[in-house]
Motif scaffolding. Structure first.
Motif, PDB file in Angstrom:
ATOM      1  N   ALA A 117       7.690   6.871   6.289  1.00 19.03           N
ATOM      2  CA  ALA A 117       7.959   5.656   7.081  1.00 19.03           C
ATOM      3  C   ALA A 117       9.360   5.128   6.780  1.00 19.03           C
ATOM      4  N   LEU A 118       9.748   5.161   5.519  1.00 25.53           N
ATOM      5  CA  LEU A 118      11.092   4.703   5.132  1.00 25.53           C
ATOM      6  C   LEU A 118      12.155   5.630   5.737  1.00 25.53           C
ATOM      7  N   ASP A 119      11.890   6.932   5.721  1.00 27.35           N
ATOM      8  CA  ASP A 119      12.826   7.883   6.344  1.00 27.35           C
ATOM      9  C   ASP A 119      12.940   7.624   7.844  1.00 27.35           C
ATOM     10  N   GLY A 120      11.837   7.122   8.432  1.00 23.51           N
ATOM     11  CA  GLY A 120      11.826   6.853   9.882  1.00 23.51           C
ATOM     12  C   GLY A 120      12.511   5.544  10.233  1.00 23.51           C
ATOM     13  N   GLY A 121      12.769   4.709   9.217  1.00 29.07           N
ATOM     14  CA  GLY A 121      13.553   3.503   9.456  1.00 29.07           C
ATOM     15  C   GLY A 121      12.804   2.186   9.437  1.00 29.07           C
ATOM     16  N   VAL A 122      11.623   2.123   8.763  1.00 24.15           N
ATOM     17  CA  VAL A 122      10.969   0.809   8.671  1.00 24.15           C
ATOM     18  C   VAL A 122      11.897  -0.132   7.897  1.00 24.15           C
ATOM     19  N   THR A 123      11.883  -1.413   8.244  1.00 27.20           N
ATOM     20  CA  THR A 123      12.847  -2.374   7.712  1.00 27.20           C
ATOM     21  C   THR A 123      12.262  -3.301   6.657  1.00 27.20           C
ATOM     22  N   LEU A 124      10.917  -3.302   6.517  1.00 24.76           N
ATOM     23  CA  LEU A 124      10.239  -4.157   5.543  1.00 24.76           C
ATOM     24  C   LEU A 124       8.889  -3.506   5.243  1.00 24.76           C
ATOM     25  N   PHE A 125       8.416  -3.657   4.000  1.00 23.22           N
ATOM     26  CA  PHE A 125       7.116  -3.071   3.645  1.00 23.22           C
ATOM     27  C   PHE A 125       6.239  -4.104   2.960  1.00 23.22           C
ATOM     28  N   GLN A 126       4.934  -4.078   3.328  1.00 25.72           N
ATOM     29  CA  GLN A 126       3.945  -4.932   2.659  1.00 25.72           C
ATOM     30  C   GLN A 126       2.852  -4.064   2.044  1.00 25.72           C
ATOM     31  N   PHE A 127       2.636  -4.244   0.756  1.00 29.61           N
ATOM     32  CA  PHE A 127       1.542  -3.569   0.059  1.00 29.61           C
ATOM     33  C   PHE A 127       0.285  -4.405   0.260  1.00 29.61           C
ATOM     34  N   ARG A 128      -0.679  -3.869   1.017  1.00 33.11           N
ATOM     35  CA  ARG A 128      -1.909  -4.598   1.362  1.00 33.11           C
ATOM     36  C   ARG A 128      -3.078  -3.752   0.906  1.00 33.11           C
ATOM     37  N   GLU A 129      -3.552  -3.990  -0.323  1.00 33.87           N
ATOM     38  CA  GLU A 129      -4.641  -3.210  -0.930  1.00 33.87           C
ATOM     39  C   GLU A 129      -5.924  -3.981  -0.749  1.00 33.87           C
ATOM     40  N   LYS A 130      -6.694  -3.632   0.300  1.00 31.37           N
ATOM     41  CA  LYS A 130      -7.806  -4.496   0.706  1.00 31.37           C
ATOM     42  C   LYS A 130      -8.909  -3.656   1.330  1.00 31.37           C
ATOM     43  N   GLY A 131     -10.111  -4.206   1.356  1.00 30.93           N
ATOM     44  CA  GLY A 131     -11.214  -3.539   2.051  1.00 30.93           C
ATOM     45  C   GLY A 131     -11.982  -2.598   1.143  1.00 30.93           C
ATOM     46  N   PRO A 132     -13.038  -1.949   1.707  1.00 30.96           N
ATOM     47  CA  PRO A 132     -13.891  -1.081   0.901  1.00 30.96           C
ATOM     48  C   PRO A 132     -13.059   0.009   0.201  1.00 30.96           C
ATOM     49  N   GLY A 133     -13.272   0.166  -1.105  1.00 24.96           N
ATOM     50  CA  GLY A 133     -12.582   1.241  -1.827  1.00 24.96           C
ATOM     51  C   GLY A 133     -11.195   0.861  -2.309  1.00 24.96           C
ATOM     52  N   ALA A 134     -10.789  -0.385  -2.050  1.00 21.23           N
ATOM     53  CA  ALA A 134      -9.443  -0.792  -2.486  1.00 21.23           C
ATOM     54  C   ALA A 134      -9.328  -0.717  -4.008  1.00 21.23           C
ATOM     55  N   LEU A 135      -8.121  -0.355  -4.477  1.00 20.16           N
ATOM     56  CA  LEU A 135      -7.866  -0.302  -5.917  1.00 20.16           C
ATOM     57  C   LEU A 135      -7.840  -1.714  -6.491  1.00 20.16           C
ATOM     58  N   LYS A 136      -8.172  -1.793  -7.772  1.00 22.46           N
ATOM     59  CA  LYS A 136      -8.159  -3.100  -8.458  1.00 22.46           C
ATOM     60  C   LYS A 136      -7.377  -2.968  -9.769  1.00 22.46           C
ATOM     61  N   GLY A 137      -7.013  -4.095 -10.343  1.00 25.15           N
ATOM     62  CA  GLY A 137      -6.480  -4.136 -11.712  1.00 25.15           C
ATOM     63  C   GLY A 137      -5.323  -3.185 -11.949  1.00 25.15           C
ATOM     64  N   ALA A 138      -5.418  -2.411 -13.045  1.00 19.69           N
ATOM     65  CA  ALA A 138      -4.312  -1.546 -13.485  1.00 19.69           C
ATOM     66  C   ALA A 138      -3.980  -0.476 -12.450  1.00 19.69           C
ATOM     67  N   ASP A 139      -5.001   0.050 -11.776  1.00 18.07           N
ATOM     68  CA  ASP A 139      -4.752   1.094 -10.766  1.00 18.07           C
ATOM     69  C   ASP A 139      -3.952   0.508  -9.595  1.00 18.07           C
ATOM     70  N   LYS A 140      -4.337  -0.716  -9.219  1.00 17.64           N
ATOM     71  CA  LYS A 140      -3.642  -1.392  -8.110  1.00 17.64           C
ATOM     72  C   LYS A 140      -2.198  -1.669  -8.511  1.00 17.64           C
ATOM     73  N   GLU A 141      -1.995  -2.143  -9.730  1.00 16.40           N
ATOM     74  CA  GLU A 141      -0.632  -2.465 -10.185  1.00 16.40           C
ATOM     75  C   GLU A 141       0.222  -1.203 -10.276  1.00 16.40           C
ATOM     76  N   ALA A 142      -0.392  -0.110 -10.759  1.00 20.09           N
ATOM     77  CA  ALA A 142       0.370   1.145 -10.886  1.00 20.09           C
ATOM     78  C   ALA A 142       0.840   1.634  -9.518  1.00 20.09           C
ATOM     79  N   LEU A 143      -0.059   1.559  -8.524  1.00 22.91           N
ATOM     80  CA  LEU A 143       0.328   1.990  -7.169  1.00 22.91           C
ATOM     81  C   LEU A 143       1.407   1.059  -6.627  1.00 22.91           C
ATOM     82  N   ALA A 144       1.243  -0.249  -6.869  1.00 23.56           N
ATOM     83  CA  ALA A 144       2.240  -1.225  -6.393  1.00 23.56           C
ATOM     84  C   ALA A 144       3.619  -0.892  -6.948  1.00 23.56           C
ATOM     85  N   ARG A 145       3.671  -0.590  -8.245  1.00 21.76           N
ATOM     86  CA  ARG A 145       4.961  -0.290  -8.883  1.00 21.76           C
ATOM     87  C   ARG A 145       5.573   0.999  -8.338  1.00 21.76           C
TER      88      ARG A 145
END
Ligand code: IFP
Ligand code: MG
Length: 221
Positions: free
Chosen positions: A35-63
């Motif tokens: 998506a970045l190679d395609g030229g998106v101009t802003l990104f939002q990390f939205r970890e939500k819904g069934p199966g969403a990561l929590k805690g340390a796993d969520k933070e690691a993916l965010a980073r």
């Protein structure tokens, strides 16, 4: 660092990609890189819904995703989770009515980017009062990406906000594709935000590029 200028915010909202691990079978970072190679101009990390990561796993993916965005010079926004945004020094947060009060969030995040969801003129005015840098308005069209989405409002809600004198940067959300993006920008949005139009595309890079072209063409009217 000062608050982002309105003009720069509008530019950043052109193609606003939103994604979390649940939005694709593929590794999230792989989809984001395309998506970045395609030229998106802003990104939002939205970890939500069934199966969403929590805690340390969520933070690691965010980073991991934050590092990718930084390499491309694209701001990294965290949805809902203000504490996570502060912990990783994200560039901003996006909150809605069922999240922490926008005024309180503004106090906590200082000059970081603050996005607030709004469904009508009243909510939009309140969000401007609270210190929002942009509004997320929708769902414009029916969406498959949000379980508890409200009724699709159509592009007219954007016209109503502009006619009410709302001049703050606005990004439209909900069922937006390269086909309807022009209509949405002509109705008053400064840009479009998408999840599945890019995350579920055979080529997220091509999908992002098509959206960027559609928005660019609509803006030159
Ligand atoms: C519910 C949402 C509404 N709008 C937006 C954005 F597009 F960023 F403004 N993000 C969300 N997570
Ligand atoms: Mg929310």
């Amino acid at each position: 660092m000062a608050r982002i200028a309105s003009g720069e915010m509008k530019e950043r909202l052109a193609v606003y990609f939103i994604m979390g691990s649940q939005n694709s079978e593929r590794p999230t970072a792989d989809v984001l890189k395309e998506a970045l190679d395609g030229g998106v101009t802003l990104f939002q990390f939205r970890e939500k819904g069934p199966g969403a990561l929590k805690g340390a796993d969520k933070e690691a993916l965010a980073r991991q995703l934050q590092r990718l965005c930084r390499a491309y010079g694209v701001p990294f926004i965290v949805n809902d989770d203000v504490e996570l945004a502060l912990a990783i020094d994200a560039d901003g947060v996006h909150v809605g009515k069922d999240d922490e009060d926008a005024r309180r969030v503004r106090e906590k995040i200082g000059d970081k980017i603050l996005g607030v969801s709004a469904h009508n003129v009243e909510e939009a005015m309140a969000a401007v009062e609270a210190g929002a840098d942009y509004l997320g308005v929708g769902p414009i069209y029916p969406t498959s990406s949000k379980e508890d989405a409200k009724e699709a409002q159509g592009p007219d809600v954007l016209r109503r906000l502009r006619e009410a004198g709302i001049t703050i940067p606005i990004v439209a959300i909900g069922g937006i594709t390269a086909v309807n993006a022009k209509t949405v920008v002509e109705a008053g949005a400064d840009g479009v935000s998408v999840i599945s139009a890019i995350a579920s595309a055979p080529s997220p890079k091509a999908a992002a590029a098509a959206l960027a072209e559609a928005v660019r063409a609509a803006r030159t009217r």
